[in-house]
Design a protein around this motif. Structure first.
Motif, PDB file in Angstrom:
ATOM      1  N   TYR A  84      19.236   1.450 -88.681  1.00  0.00           N
ATOM      2  CA  TYR A  84      20.302   1.024 -87.772  1.00  0.00           C
ATOM      3  C   TYR A  84      19.888   1.035 -86.296  1.00  0.00           C
ATOM      4  CZ  TYR A  84      23.433   1.310 -91.772  1.00  0.00           C
ATOM      5  OH  TYR A  84      24.029   1.117 -92.987  1.00  0.00           O
ATOM      6  N   LYS A  85      18.644   1.420 -86.031  1.00  0.00           N
ATOM      7  CA  LYS A  85      18.178   1.534 -84.640  1.00  0.00           C
ATOM      8  C   LYS A  85      19.121   2.434 -83.848  1.00  0.00           C
ATOM      9  CE  LYS A  85      15.848  -2.914 -84.530  1.00  0.00           C
ATOM     10  NZ  LYS A  85      16.284  -3.803 -85.574  1.00  0.00           N
ATOM     11  N   ALA A  86      19.397   3.592 -84.427  1.00  0.00           N
ATOM     12  CA  ALA A  86      20.324   4.545 -83.817  1.00  0.00           C
ATOM     13  C   ALA A  86      19.746   5.958 -83.954  1.00  0.00           C
ATOM     14  CB  ALA A  86      21.680   4.478 -84.516  1.00  0.00           C
ATOM     15  N   LYS A  87      20.290   6.867 -83.197  1.00  0.00           N
ATOM     16  CA  LYS A  87      19.955   8.284 -83.349  1.00  0.00           C
ATOM     17  C   LYS A  87      21.099   8.889 -84.152  1.00  0.00           C
ATOM     18  CE  LYS A  87      18.790  12.395 -80.693  1.00  0.00           C
ATOM     19  NZ  LYS A  87      18.609  12.967 -79.338  1.00  0.00           N
ATOM     20  N   ILE A  88      20.801   9.387 -85.345  1.00  0.00           N
ATOM     21  CA  ILE A  88      21.837   9.905 -86.240  1.00  0.00           C
ATOM     22  C   ILE A  88      21.550  11.373 -86.523  1.00  0.00           C
ATOM     23  CG2 ILE A  88      22.937   9.691 -88.501  1.00  0.00           C
ATOM     24  CD1 ILE A  88      22.128   6.740 -88.516  1.00  0.00           C
ATOM     25  N   LYS A  89      22.525  12.221 -86.208  1.00  0.00           N
ATOM     26  CA  LYS A  89      22.376  13.661 -86.447  1.00  0.00           C
ATOM     27  C   LYS A  89      23.647  14.213 -87.079  1.00  0.00           C
ATOM     28  CE  LYS A  89      22.004  14.954 -82.182  1.00  0.00           C
ATOM     29  NZ  LYS A  89      21.933  15.883 -81.062  1.00  0.00           N
ATOM     30  N   ARG A  90      23.474  15.280 -87.840  1.00  0.00           N
ATOM     31  CA  ARG A  90      24.597  16.119 -88.261  1.00  0.00           C
ATOM     32  C   ARG A  90      24.398  17.446 -87.553  1.00  0.00           C
ATOM     33  NH1 ARG A  90      24.037  17.080 -94.105  1.00  0.00           N
ATOM     34  NH2 ARG A  90      21.853  17.060 -93.534  1.00  0.00           N
ATOM     35  N   VAL A  91      25.396  17.847 -86.762  1.00  0.00           N
ATOM     36  CA  VAL A  91      25.273  19.082 -85.982  1.00  0.00           C
ATOM     37  C   VAL A  91      26.483  19.979 -86.228  1.00  0.00           C
ATOM     38  CG1 VAL A  91      23.853  17.980 -84.201  1.00  0.00           C
ATOM     39  CG2 VAL A  91      26.335  18.071 -83.916  1.00  0.00           C
ATOM     40  N   SER A  92      26.305  21.267 -85.906  1.00  0.00           N
ATOM     41  CA  SER A  92      27.368  22.227 -86.180  1.00  0.00           C
ATOM     42  C   SER A  92      27.357  23.355 -85.159  1.00  0.00           C
ATOM     43  CB  SER A  92      27.171  22.819 -87.594  1.00  0.00           C
ATOM     44  OG  SER A  92      28.154  23.787 -87.868  1.00  0.00           O
ATOM     45  N   ASP A  93      28.511  24.000 -85.030  1.00  0.00           N
ATOM     46  CA  ASP A  93      28.599  25.218 -84.233  1.00  0.00           C
ATOM     47  C   ASP A  93      28.087  26.414 -85.043  1.00  0.00           C
ATOM     48  OD1 ASP A  93      30.775  24.880 -85.967  1.00  0.00           O
ATOM     49  OD2 ASP A  93      32.101  26.130 -84.750  1.00  0.00           O
ATOM     50  N   LYS A  94      27.994  26.248 -86.373  1.00  0.00           N
ATOM     51  CA  LYS A  94      27.449  27.276 -87.259  1.00  0.00           C
ATOM     52  C   LYS A  94      26.346  26.623 -88.108  1.00  0.00           C
ATOM     53  CE  LYS A  94      30.326  29.671 -89.661  1.00  0.00           C
ATOM     54  NZ  LYS A  94      31.482  30.090 -90.503  1.00  0.00           N
ATOM     55  N   ALA A 102      24.684  22.313 -82.399  1.00  0.00           N
ATOM     56  CA  ALA A 102      25.363  21.367 -81.506  1.00  0.00           C
ATOM     57  C   ALA A 102      25.095  21.721 -80.049  1.00  0.00           C
ATOM     58  CB  ALA A 102      26.864  21.384 -81.779  1.00  0.00           C
ATOM     59  N   ASN A 103      24.947  20.684 -79.217  1.00  0.00           N
ATOM     60  CA  ASN A 103      24.814  20.900 -77.777  1.00  0.00           C
ATOM     61  C   ASN A 103      26.216  21.099 -77.180  1.00  0.00           C
ATOM     62  OD1 ASN A 103      26.010  18.334 -77.141  1.00  0.00           O
ATOM     63  ND2 ASN A 103      24.024  17.317 -77.357  1.00  0.00           N
ATOM     64  N   PRO A 104      26.321  21.437 -75.893  1.00  0.00           N
ATOM     65  CA  PRO A 104      27.645  21.716 -75.315  1.00  0.00           C
ATOM     66  C   PRO A 104      28.666  20.584 -75.494  1.00  0.00           C
ATOM     67  CG  PRO A 104      25.946  22.536 -73.855  1.00  0.00           C
ATOM     68  CD  PRO A 104      25.238  21.768 -74.939  1.00  0.00           C
ATOM     69  N   MET A 105      28.242  19.331 -75.328  1.00  0.00           N
ATOM     70  CA  MET A 105      29.166  18.206 -75.512  1.00  0.00           C
ATOM     71  C   MET A 105      29.634  18.132 -76.961  1.00  0.00           C
ATOM     72  SD  MET A 105      30.820  15.601 -74.305  1.00  0.00           S
ATOM     73  CE  MET A 105      30.083  15.247 -72.716  1.00  0.00           C
ATOM     74  N   GLU A 106      28.691  18.273 -77.884  1.00  0.00           N
ATOM     75  CA  GLU A 106      29.033  18.221 -79.307  1.00  0.00           C
ATOM     76  C   GLU A 106      29.930  19.391 -79.698  1.00  0.00           C
ATOM     77  OE1 GLU A 106      24.890  15.970 -80.642  1.00  0.00           O
ATOM     78  OE2 GLU A 106      24.973  18.158 -80.515  1.00  0.00           O
ATOM     79  N   LEU A 107      29.684  20.565 -79.124  1.00  0.00           N
ATOM     80  CA  LEU A 107      30.545  21.730 -79.392  1.00  0.00           C
ATOM     81  C   LEU A 107      31.980  21.456 -78.952  1.00  0.00           C
ATOM     82  CD1 LEU A 107      28.282  24.746 -78.352  1.00  0.00           C
ATOM     83  CD2 LEU A 107      29.180  24.269 -80.637  1.00  0.00           C
ATOM     84  N   ALA A 108      32.130  20.802 -77.809  1.00  0.00           N
ATOM     85  CA  ALA A 108      33.474  20.476 -77.318  1.00  0.00           C
ATOM     86  C   ALA A 108      34.190  19.554 -78.304  1.00  0.00           C
ATOM     87  CB  ALA A 108      33.390  19.820 -75.938  1.00  0.00           C
ATOM     88  N   HIS A 109      33.466  18.582 -78.852  1.00  0.00           N
ATOM     89  CA  HIS A 109      34.079  17.666 -79.816  1.00  0.00           C
ATOM     90  C   HIS A 109      34.394  18.387 -81.139  1.00  0.00           C
ATOM     91  CE1 HIS A 109      33.654  14.477 -77.044  1.00  0.00           C
ATOM     92  NE2 HIS A 109      32.347  14.329 -77.182  1.00  0.00           N
ATOM     93  N   ILE A 110      33.524  19.280 -81.564  1.00  0.00           N
ATOM     94  CA  ILE A 110      33.802  20.071 -82.772  1.00  0.00           C
ATOM     95  C   ILE A 110      35.103  20.846 -82.583  1.00  0.00           C
ATOM     96  CG2 ILE A 110      33.047  22.086 -84.115  1.00  0.00           C
ATOM     97  CD1 ILE A 110      30.143  21.035 -83.718  1.00  0.00           C
ATOM     98  N   ASN A 111      35.251  21.463 -81.422  1.00  0.00           N
ATOM     99  CA  ASN A 111      36.474  22.236 -81.152  1.00  0.00           C
ATOM    100  C   ASN A 111      37.704  21.349 -81.115  1.00  0.00           C
ATOM    101  OD1 ASN A 111      35.219  24.754 -81.085  1.00  0.00           O
ATOM    102  ND2 ASN A 111      34.659  24.534 -78.933  1.00  0.00           N
TER     103      ASN A 111
END
Length: 197
Positions: A84-94, A102-111
């Protein structure tokens, strides 16, 4: 337990949009286009991971599925990212694997997603466009099958699975979940389409 299907998350559908002169409506429609693209990338990647995971569980058991995830989840995800010519990750707070933290931005979205689930609100993926890139975030929600590896040791997680997890992931934090909880998110970045003025 021989599950017949795996569904890790369900996303809310949105209508496709028409192209027209640039306006606030078009800007909104771009977001919907990108929403569909991000959902498609996440769903197709999940299908590939889910299909291979289910085959391993059915043929070799849950303990070997842990080994499969350890060895194949990244290559399979990377192959879809290349497709897909994309960066695809699965990230978590745990995270189970520290590379999935997860980075700080991703943590905010998880919350944000956790709050919506707790309140019983509809969960709609988040789409942001900046600097020519689209950032798409969608929750990964636990289903009963997930608890075989992400539930509670001694309750949902069998001893041989616990053993594999401790050997392969000595810093594992991805346990203690119940059904319908946010275990993490899809974090996907792809190029924004160049639109004429």
């Amino acid at each position: 337990m021989k599950p017949t299907a795996i569904v890790l998350f369900v996303l809310v559908g949105v209508l496709s949009c028409k192209q027209g002169p640039k306006s606030s409506v078009e800007v909104e429609s771009h977001q919907l286009d990108y929403m569909e693209m991000g959902k498609g990338y996440a769903q197709e990647t999940q299908k590939v991971l889910g299909k291979n995971l289910m085959q391993t569980i059915q043929n070799e058991g849950v303990a070997q599925a842990v080994v499969f995830c350890n060895e194949q989840a990244y290559p399979l995800t990377d192959s879809m990212a290349t497709r897909y010519k994309a960066k695809i990750k699965r990230v978590s707070d745990k995270p189970r694997n520290p590379d999935n933290k997860a980075n700080p931005m991703e943590l905010a979205h998880i919350n944000t997603f956790k709050e919506k689930v707790a309140q019983g609100d509809s969960i709609i993926p988040i789409v942001k466009e900046e600097n020519g890139k689209v950032h798409f975030y969608a929750p990964i929600i636990t289903q009963s099958l997930c608890l075989n590896c992400h539930g509670t040791p001694g309750k949902n997680i069998a001893p041989d699975v616990v053993r594999h997890l401790s050997e392969l992931y000595p810093q594992d934090q991805a346990i203690g979940y119940d059904v319908d909880q946010v275990r993490g998110i899809w974090s996907i970045v792809f190029d924004a389409e160049k639109r004429s003025e």
